[in-house]
Write a protein that holds these residues in place. Structure first.
Motif, PDB file in Angstrom:
ATOM      1  N   CYS A 119       0.845  -1.190   0.000  1.00  0.00           N
ATOM      2  CA  CYS A 119       0.000   0.000   0.000  1.00  0.00           C
ATOM      3  C   CYS A 119       0.882   1.242   0.000  1.00  0.00           C
ATOM      4  N   SER A 146      -0.442   4.510  -0.502  1.00  0.00           N
ATOM      5  CA  SER A 146      -1.147   5.605   0.173  1.00  0.00           C
ATOM      6  C   SER A 146      -2.590   5.202   0.433  1.00  0.00           C
ATOM      7  N   GLY A 147      -3.225   5.935   1.338  1.00  0.00           N
ATOM      8  CA  GLY A 147      -4.627   5.695   1.652  1.00  0.00           C
ATOM      9  C   GLY A 147      -4.830   4.505   2.576  1.00  0.00           C
ATOM     10  N   ARG A 148      -6.110   4.131   2.720  1.00  0.00           N
ATOM     11  CA  ARG A 148      -6.480   3.019   3.602  1.00  0.00           C
ATOM     12  C   ARG A 148      -7.520   2.151   2.910  1.00  0.00           C
ATOM     13  N   ARG A 157     -10.043  -1.511   3.794  1.00  0.00           N
ATOM     14  CA  ARG A 157     -10.501  -2.569   4.694  1.00  0.00           C
ATOM     15  C   ARG A 157     -10.835  -3.789   3.827  1.00  0.00           C
ATOM     16  N   GLU A 165      -7.557  -3.961   8.281  1.00  0.00           N
ATOM     17  CA  GLU A 165      -7.403  -2.674   7.611  1.00  0.00           C
ATOM     18  C   GLU A 165      -5.928  -2.474   7.315  1.00  0.00           C
ATOM     19  N   GLY A 181      -2.884   0.268   5.464  1.00  0.00           N
ATOM     20  CA  GLY A 181      -2.625   1.643   5.089  1.00  0.00           C
ATOM     21  C   GLY A 181      -1.225   1.805   4.538  1.00  0.00           C
ATOM     22  N   ALA A 182      -0.869   3.035   4.244  1.00  0.00           N
ATOM     23  CA  ALA A 182       0.422   3.355   3.631  1.00  0.00           C
ATOM     24  C   ALA A 182       1.570   2.678   4.376  1.00  0.00           C
ATOM     25  N   ASP A 199       2.090  -0.588   4.458  1.00  0.00           N
ATOM     26  CA  ASP A 199       1.774  -1.974   4.784  1.00  0.00           C
ATOM     27  C   ASP A 199       1.939  -2.885   3.567  1.00  0.00           C
ATOM     28  N   CYS A 207      -6.811   5.220  -2.261  1.00  0.00           N
ATOM     29  CA  CYS A 207      -5.861   4.195  -1.824  1.00  0.00           C
ATOM     30  C   CYS A 207      -5.117   3.710  -3.068  1.00  0.00           C
TER      31      CYS A 207
END
Length: 120
Positions: free
Chosen positions: A66, A68-70, A72, A82, A84-85, A87, A105
């Motif tokens: 990832c 950017s963003g998130r 689920r 969940e 996010g950036a 991960d 995302c």
């Protein structure tokens, strides 16, 4: 003999538009496809990709990072995570997913994405 290859997502080999809210830019390297998914706020797999895939859940195996963003991810057994950036993620087949929040995302996917969001 294998060759050194370099490609840029600014000039993808293919762009796969979702029904709404995003797209996947795809490059082919070493005989495998790598995607940069841009999932806009409001994106949800069951709304934006299911009509293309024609399956109840996403049946693609994803291995990604990832940027950017998130997002689920909800597995068919109800398990949720969940991400996010920063991960890294491994998502097996049988899931739904949705963008969390108001930021797009961006996810780089090295998984089995040959048929992901591919029309026809």
């Amino acid at each position: 003999m294998a060759q050194l290859e370099v490609k840029n997502f600014q000039r993808p080999d293919e762009t796969r538009e979702f029904e709404h809210n995003g797209k996947a830019d795809v490059v082919t390297l070493g005989g495998r496809q790598v995607a940069r998914g841009t999932f806009e706020p409001g994106w949800r797999w069951s709304k934006d990709v299911r009509p293309i895939a024609g399956t109840e859940r996403c049946e693609t195996s994803h291995l990604g990072f990832c940027v950017s963003g998130r997002m689920r991810v909800t597995m068919s057994d109800g398990t949720e995570k969940e991400l996010g950036a920063g991960d890294a993620v491994a998502i097996p087949p049988g899931h739904d997913a949705e963008v969390v929040g108001d930021e797009e995302c961006v996810l780089i996917d090295f998984g089995e994405i040959a048929g992901y969001a591919k029309r026809g």
